[in-house]
Design a protein around this motif. Sequence first.
Motif, PDB file in Angstrom:
ATOM      1  N   CYS A 283       0.871  -1.177   0.000  1.00  8.00           N
ATOM      2  CA  CYS A 283       0.000   0.000   0.000  1.00  8.00           C
ATOM      3  C   CYS A 283       0.902   1.219   0.000  1.00  8.00           C
ATOM      4  CB  CYS A 283      -0.910  -0.008   1.236  1.00  8.00           C
ATOM      5  SG  CYS A 283      -1.924   1.483   1.457  1.00  8.00           S
ATOM      6  N   SER A 286       1.898   1.891   3.550  1.00  5.67           N
ATOM      7  CA  SER A 286       2.508   0.826   4.354  1.00  5.67           C
ATOM      8  C   SER A 286       3.572   1.401   5.281  1.00  5.67           C
ATOM      9  CB  SER A 286       3.157  -0.222   3.452  1.00  5.67           C
ATOM     10  OG  SER A 286       2.202  -0.929   2.695  1.00  5.67           O
ATOM     11  N   LYS A 315      -0.273  -9.936   3.379  1.00  4.37           N
ATOM     12  CA  LYS A 315      -0.161  -8.878   4.379  1.00  4.37           C
ATOM     13  C   LYS A 315      -0.698  -7.536   3.872  1.00  4.37           C
ATOM     14  CE  LYS A 315       3.985 -11.121   6.224  1.00  4.37           C
ATOM     15  NZ  LYS A 315       5.435 -11.014   6.494  1.00  4.37           N
ATOM     16  N   GLU A 317      -2.781  -4.441   3.268  1.00  4.69           N
ATOM     17  CA  GLU A 317      -3.701  -3.781   4.177  1.00  4.69           C
ATOM     18  C   GLU A 317      -5.117  -3.717   3.602  1.00  4.69           C
ATOM     19  OE1 GLU A 317       0.474  -2.158   4.691  1.00  4.69           O
ATOM     20  OE2 GLU A 317      -0.835  -2.772   3.041  1.00  4.69           O
ATOM     21  N   HIS A 320      -6.310   2.302   3.912  1.00  3.67           N
ATOM     22  CA  HIS A 320      -5.482   3.295   4.605  1.00  3.67           C
ATOM     23  C   HIS A 320      -6.324   3.961   5.697  1.00  3.67           C
ATOM     24  CE1 HIS A 320      -7.520   6.781   2.887  1.00  3.67           C
ATOM     25  NE2 HIS A 320      -7.351   6.300   1.669  1.00  3.67           N
TER      26      HIS A 320
END
Length: 339
Positions: A283, A286, A315, A317, A320
Amino acid sequence: MAALAEIGQQARLFDKYGRAITDLRLAITDRCNYKCVYCRTGNQGALYAELPFSDYLRIARVFVSLGVTKVRVTGGEPLLRHGVVDFVRDVAALRTLDKDPVDVAITTNGHLLADLAQPLKQAGLNRVTVSMDAVDEERFTKIVRVPKAFRSVLAGVREAKRVGLDPVKVNCVLLRGFNDDQIPAFGKFARDEGVVVRFIEFMPLEEDRLWSPEIVVRLEEILERMAEFRPLVEIPHARSETARRYVFDDGIGEIGIIAPVSNPFCGQCSRVRVTSDGKIRTCLFSVFDHNLAGILKKGGSDDDLAAFICQVIQKKEARHHIGEPDFVPASRTMVHIGG
């Protein structure tokens, strides 16, 4: 959900939320020849290493073997890398799991584009996005802090259009009280130049970490202020597209609005990023990097790379947290991540 889902005999990459990962943003440098005031302090240069193009190509090839269909070459400023045309040619030669050509794009500040648009097109580049935050020359110069840059960028936009890198997209990051008065002028620019102008809500990714919600010019306000020039009508966009799409009421000129602050699109995110030093970022926001280059340096096989990628994608996400009390800034700023 497992990282790989079987479709026929072909394995495709999904995250644990069921989102197909089809779009790779691959940075080939974090060097930039501009010092845009909303992005950089002007004091920092490149912070991270560049890999050989052979490593980037191998990374792209493995991602494509896992179902990626789009590769966007980014930076920093990617056109600063000698050999970028050959690299685009090599990526364009890759084939997706459906045996189609990979969709290859570049995001650039446009400064060097006038000379490179034709060679890039011949090498197989499909599309180009140019970052351009004002259409007034004096304002543009103050933003990028490079004399006479506006004419170079405008020449690059026009040459990209001429050689057929359609649609040519022009991205403008809006900041309240800074360049938001350029909205109507960009509407005219989209119509006059035959390009797609996309406004981007300002995100907390700058080196100075000065972001605040009050600076953000949000989607609804952009529409209202553009209507003072000419009304917009929304048109359909793909679920995984970052931009809401609009045309003017007479059908001439397209405007996009990328609104990650006011209208997050995380639920349909299909993107993964690899930084210039070979770190996977799941992301933009991240707080961790995942060291894919470390597998390369240890002599890992393509299967080792694929296994690591699959593990990391789990992993990714869910979303946000911009503007929320628990928001933690990304571990890198935008220029060191790659768009």
